[in-house]
Design an enzyme around this catalytic site. Structure first.
Site, PDB file in Angstrom:
ATOM      1  N   ASP A   1      10.670 -27.670   4.594  1.00 14.56           N
ATOM      2  CA  ASP A   1      11.296 -27.059   5.768  1.00 14.56           C
ATOM      3  C   ASP A   1      11.281 -28.018   6.959  1.00 14.56           C
ATOM      4  OD1 ASP A   1      11.943 -24.560   4.640  1.00 14.56           O
ATOM      5  OD2 ASP A   1       9.879 -23.902   4.852  1.00 14.56           O
TER       6      ASP A   1
ATOM      7  N   HIS B   1       0.382 -34.753   9.388  1.00 16.50           N
ATOM      8  CA  HIS B   1       0.730 -33.335   9.356  1.00 16.50           C
ATOM      9  C   HIS B   1      -0.227 -32.510   8.494  1.00 16.50           C
ATOM     10  CE1 HIS B   1       3.800 -30.662  10.914  1.00 16.50           C
ATOM     11  NE2 HIS B   1       3.733 -29.969   9.797  1.00 16.50           N
TER      12      HIS B   1
ATOM     13  N   GLU C   1      14.881 -18.355   1.128  1.00 20.43           N
ATOM     14  CA  GLU C   1      13.542 -18.342   1.705  1.00 20.43           C
ATOM     15  C   GLU C   1      13.425 -17.074   2.542  1.00 20.43           C
ATOM     16  OE1 GLU C   1      11.343 -21.385   4.540  1.00 20.43           O
ATOM     17  OE2 GLU C   1      11.680 -22.336   2.590  1.00 20.43           O
TER      18      GLU C   1
END
Length: 530
Positions: A152, A91, A309
């Site tokens: 997240d 990632h 957030e």
């Protein structure tokens, strides 16, 4: 005055020492000595999620034990040109987990399995190649426990985020993931396997956390656990009565308790489950948004949300990627542009909040399920009692034709969390017509980006380049950043997610390598975007 620093490591640097290297070699003759596993798909190791670089290694290895990692590092030390890079789930966005002509270690098969440990508290010993979504599932399903700090997106590895930081909407309360580690096992560049903690080999421990893999390969982490938010549920083994009554029951629940609040299973049982109140509200200007967000993250724990957030998006009906569709939570919910005031800024801001059903009993509901009065709306004790009892009677009366027993305590718990969230949001300055809320399970809330991933994979956008940037900006500079970047650049289109939300510097573990980038004290705004 605090300054802003942006750190970017283009590619993985050499992990191993040159002490044993033989001059002039290219390292290829040593590749055959790496017998830890069969070489994998080299093309896989030459790409990452960013999709912007292609750097083939000499080989891709899949170690299953820490000893395999040790052997790979020791062999690479014999060459002056073999580099070693640890790859989690790929990632990274700029080739950080690649090794040109070197050795990439695919950490996903690394063992041993996760294990619950008790030593001054409850923790999980987790292999570095485990995904955070696997940690979540294992902890909640098997032990009713979970870490406190998350990212997240949970489809990334434990070792990967601990080598970077691990920041999300819980960081203002619990700090980033690197601040929530009790112990590490690290293979250093000299091929040594070391266990480190704040009190044992602390220099290595704090250097490896947020160290971008430059101080060693993390192979195991001990992550402290806490009880996961409590499930609020109502169960009956059989639904009695005619089908019309069952239909009325479901209709009432949909109207009164929101369909997203529960997992409605088909006959012969109904299970109602909720653990997190999930809310999104929209702001017409940055000053109100930033002020409210900063105020929320500085509340005492007893008065704070569990997650804060937010993100920026374009106030432009003609923009096909204006981000409006990302604001509603429930399928079928619609963002209504007619509710945006004419004086709104060219960029809008969405504040995302979550409140857990957990240990807030003293503030909302007692041990037997009686609601506590709201300081805003239910200050009169007699009126509160009458309201509470009347609401219970209405729900029980509606459900009784179907033979379903809906416990008053469950009803009180449901109402309590909504009332609590409403009271906490009372001072906020969002646009009242653009409010979206749902009640979901704890696992579903934390897995929310995973569902977006499924959609992106289905429509092909997951494979497109992702030139992401993570940046922390001092709160004293964030208004200028908004004027310069958001309003001048993004007004012509964001093109992807642009997260922006406040963090507390006091929650950073100041001894970690990560914290060296953020000197000073006070508030920072974290952002991530394309």
């Amino acid at each position: 005055m605090p300054t802003t620093m942006i750190a970017y490591v283009e590619q993985q640097q050499r992990l191993v020492s040159d002490g044993d290297a033989e001059p002039g070699d290219d390292g290829q003759e040593y590749i055959g000595a790496l017998d830890v596993a069969a070489a994998g798909d080299i093309a896989l190791a030459a790409r990452d999620f960013g999709g912007m670089v292609f750097i083939p290694p000499a080989t891709l290895l899949r170690p299953s034990t820490t000893d395999d990692v040790v052997r790979a590092v020791c062999v690479a030390r014999r060459s002056s040109r073999l580099t070693v890079a640890a790859r989690g789930n790929g990632h990274s966005v700029g080739g950080q987990a690649m090794a040109k002509g070197g050795v990439v270690l695919d950490m996903r098969r690394l063992g041993p399995p996760m294990e619950l440990v008790r030593c001054g508290g409850v923790a999980a010993d987790v292999p570095a190649g485990a995904l955070w979504e696997e940690v979540l599932e294992w902890g909640v399903r098997n032990h009713g426990m979970a870490p406190t700090s998350w990212t997240d997106y949970l489809g990334i590895t434990v070792g990967g985020t601990l080598s970077n930081g691990g920041i999300s909407g819980q960081a203002f309360r619990h700090g980033p993931q690197v601040a929530n580690v009790a112990e590490l096992e690290v293979v250093t560049g000299d091929g040594e396997r070391r266990v480190c903690s704040p009190s044992l080999c602390s220099d290595l421990f704090f250097a490896a956390l947020g160290g971008l893999g430059q101080f060693g390969v993390i192979t195991r982490a001990r992550i402290p656990l806490v009880p996961a938010p409590k499930m609020v549920s109502n169960r009956r083994s059989a639904v009695e009565g005619p089908s019309r009554s069952r239909s009325v029951t479901r209709s009432y629940i949909r109207r009164s308790l929101r369909p997203s609040a529960f997992d409605m299973l088909s006959e012969p049982s109904i299970i109602i489950s909720m653990q997190v109140r999930w809310i999104r509200v929209v702001y017409k200007g940055f000053e109100e948004y930033a002020g409210d967000a900063e105020w929320l993250v500085t509340r005492a724990d007893s008065e704070a949300f569990d997650y804060v957030e937010g993100f920026a998006f374009v106030n432009d009906l003609s923009d096909p990627v204006n981000g409006w569709g990302s604001v509603p939570i429930l399928p079928g919910s619609v963002f209504e542009p007619a509710k945006i005031p004419a004086e709104s800024e060219p960029i809008l801001y969405c504040l995302e909040l979550a409140l857990h059903h957990n240990h807030r009993g003293a503030a909302g509901v007692d041990e037997v399920g009686n609601l506590a009065p709201s300081s805003q709306e239910l200050t009169d004790t007699r009126h509160h009692r009458e309201y509470n009892e009347s609401s219970q009677r209405q729900l029980i009366h509606c459900l009784s034709p179907s033979g379903i027993t809906f416990a008053p305590r469950l009803f009180n718990l449901c109402i309590c969390i909504w009332q609590r969230a409403k009271e906490m949001m009372w001072p906020l300055r969002y646009m009242r017509g653009l409010v979206f809320a749902a009640d979901v399970s704890y696992v579903d809330f934390l897995s929310r980006v995973g569902r977006a991933e499924e959609e992106a994979r289905a429509n092909g956008t997951w494979a497109t380049p992702h030139p992401w940037l993570n940046i922390l900006v001092s709160s004293s500079d964030i208004a200028d950043f908004d004027r310069t970047v958001f309003k001048r650049v993004l007004r012509r289109g964001v093109g992807g997610p642009m997260l922006v939300y406040p963090l507390l510097r006091s929650k950073l573990m100041h001894s970690t390598f990560l914290s060296l980038l953020f000197l000073g004290s006070g508030l920072d705004f974290g952002g991530r975007g394309v």
